[in-house]
Design a protein around this motif. Structure first.
Motif, mmCIF file in Angstrom:
data_model
loop_
_atom_site.group_PDB
_atom_site.id
_atom_site.type_symbol
_atom_site.label_atom_id
_atom_site.label_comp_id
_atom_site.label_asym_id
_atom_site.label_seq_id
_atom_site.Cartn_x
_atom_site.Cartn_y
_atom_site.Cartn_z
ATOM 1 N N HIS A 132 46.395 42.949 45.295
ATOM 2 C CA HIS A 132 46.598 42.961 43.841
ATOM 3 C C HIS A 132 45.736 44.005 43.153
ATOM 4 C CE1 HIS A 132 48.476 38.713 43.252
ATOM 5 N NE2 HIS A 132 49.270 39.578 43.823
ATOM 6 N N ASN A 166 55.044 36.446 44.222
ATOM 7 C CA ASN A 166 55.701 36.351 42.913
ATOM 8 C C ASN A 166 56.178 34.943 42.589
ATOM 9 O OD1 ASN A 166 55.260 39.036 42.676
ATOM 10 N ND2 ASN A 166 57.352 39.651 43.143
ATOM 11 N N GLU A 197 53.230 33.244 41.178
ATOM 12 C CA GLU A 197 52.912 33.779 39.840
ATOM 13 C C GLU A 197 53.774 33.105 38.771
ATOM 14 O OE1 GLU A 197 50.493 35.789 39.191
ATOM 15 O OE2 GLU A 197 49.980 36.540 41.192
ATOM 16 N N TRP A 237 52.502 29.657 38.066
ATOM 17 C CA TRP A 237 51.300 29.672 37.207
ATOM 18 C C TRP A 237 51.676 29.804 35.736
ATOM 19 C CZ3 TRP A 237 48.678 27.208 40.135
ATOM 20 C CH2 TRP A 237 48.160 27.600 41.355
ATOM 21 N N THR A 238 52.696 30.614 35.455
ATOM 22 C CA THR A 238 53.155 30.728 34.071
ATOM 23 C C THR A 238 53.623 29.364 33.571
ATOM 24 O OG1 THR A 238 53.826 33.001 34.479
ATOM 25 C CG2 THR A 238 54.774 31.912 32.542
ATOM 26 N N TYR A 258 51.964 44.867 44.273
ATOM 27 C CA TYR A 258 52.404 43.493 44.085
ATOM 28 C C TYR A 258 53.487 43.069 45.056
ATOM 29 C CZ TYR A 258 49.351 42.675 40.245
ATOM 30 O OH TYR A 258 48.231 42.481 39.500
ATOM 31 N N ASP A 302 48.073 30.944 46.414
ATOM 32 C CA ASP A 302 47.407 31.744 45.388
ATOM 33 C C ASP A 302 46.527 30.804 44.580
ATOM 34 O OD1 ASP A 302 46.799 34.048 43.961
ATOM 35 O OD2 ASP A 302 48.460 33.792 42.552
#
Ligand code: ZN
Length: 314
Positions: free
Chosen positions: A236, A256, A259, A262-263, A241, A135
């Motif tokens: 997306h 996920n 994701e 990335w947080t 998702y 991603d």
């Protein structure tokens, strides 16, 4: 957060011993590699516990910092331990300089040099995982610290208002992330753009040809299947998702894991209040090391401080 200087709270001898074990697990030697004989007395004790020795074979004076990035430093061992802790934990340079009573500009240069070594020594082997995710994240990164002539057009505003995909040129460089579903290990790369010609070679480098790669519908991954890898996509833009392709009740087609990473990366970068785009890769590299290792190791610290030492993670 309240300021809490702590450099006087750590014992200098303990910090010396810690650095000695970390930098020179086989004992001190001169810059030519001649080992220090166990019976040799110091040449200069004036900076104890940092002791200078004169090599009996070549005559060069050496100490704890010889052949390391700290060669010639006047910092105490305590200061160096705290600097390294701050660098690997992502403490902002301004806060670290303030807490340790150091010059900000000098410390920032030092940080970039050490983080560059961290980037240069990152593992490049491919993830062993049968299932992987790829991603991209776009990070606002302008030219922090550089003068801009037009006060009505600051870089941060330009970047935030720019529509479409981020690129290095428009101050929203993409970070490509690949994660192994089994190992949880990651490979992050700051890229110039998200074109297939940029993304796919990197994905090929960090994954096995037998892996099944999960991605979003980005056209950058359109030809991944042609490399022999399995490729599943989740859309997306149509709010899909996660998808249960084989009907077993588990939604295995998703990104996920990436994701969540990335947080973590956004949280890691946030305290720096903007990183110059030419240094972004150095900070991303430190996040990658921290994610993959979880806990700091002697080999990792030695990698950052002893440029000739090559750490090969197993
Ligand atoms: Zn020597």
């Amino acid at each position: 957060m309240i300021r809490f200087p702590l450099s006087e709270l750590l014992d200098e001898q303990e910090c010396y011993d810690y650095l000695l074990r970390t930098l020179h697990p086989d004992g001190l030697c001169c810059k030519h590699g001649h080992p220090l004989p166990p019976d040799q007395a110091p040449h200069d004790r004036s900076r104890a516990p940092i002791l200078d020795y004169r090599c009996r074979q070549c005559g060069n004076v050496f100490n704890l910092f010889t052949n390391t990035v700290w060669e010639g430093t006047h910092y105490s061992c305590r200061t160096i331990v705290l600097i390294m802790r701050g660098f690997v934990q992502g403490t902002p340079t301004l806060q670290l300089a303030d807490e340790l009573g150091l010059d900000y500009g000098t410390l920032l240069k030092r940080r970039h040099r050490i983080q560059q070594i961290g980037l240069d020594h990152q593992p490049t082997d491919s993830l062993p995982d049968d299932v992987t995710e790829a991603d991209e994240m776009f990070q606002n990164a302008g030219e922090k610290g550089e003068k801009h002539d037009d006060p009505d057009d600051p870089p941060r505003c330009r970047a935030n208002k720019r529509p479409g995909a981020g690129t290095m040129d428009n101050d929203r460089p993409p970070v490509l992330g690949v994660v192994g579903r089994t190992t949880g290990q990651i490979r992050l790369t700051v890229c110039d753009n998200t074109q297939q010609a940029t993304i796919q070679p990197q994905v090929e480098k960090v994954t096995q040809t037998t892996t099944t790669l999960n991605t979003d519908e980005s056209s950058a991954y359109n030809h991944v299947a042609a490399t022999g890898r399995g490729h599943t996509t989740v859309c997306h833009s149509c709010h899909e998702y996660a998808r249960d392709d084989d009907g077993d009740g588990f939604c295995e087609v998703h990104c996920n894991t990436m994701e969540g990473i990335w947080t973590g990366l956004r949280n890691f970068l946030r305290p720096f209040r903007g990183v110059h785009k030419k240094y972004l890769a150095l900070y991303v590299a430190m996040f990658e090391w921290a994610h993959n290792l979880k806990r700091v190791t002697a080999d990792f610290l030695r990698t950052l401080m002893v440029p000739s030492f090559t750490y090969l993670p197993t």
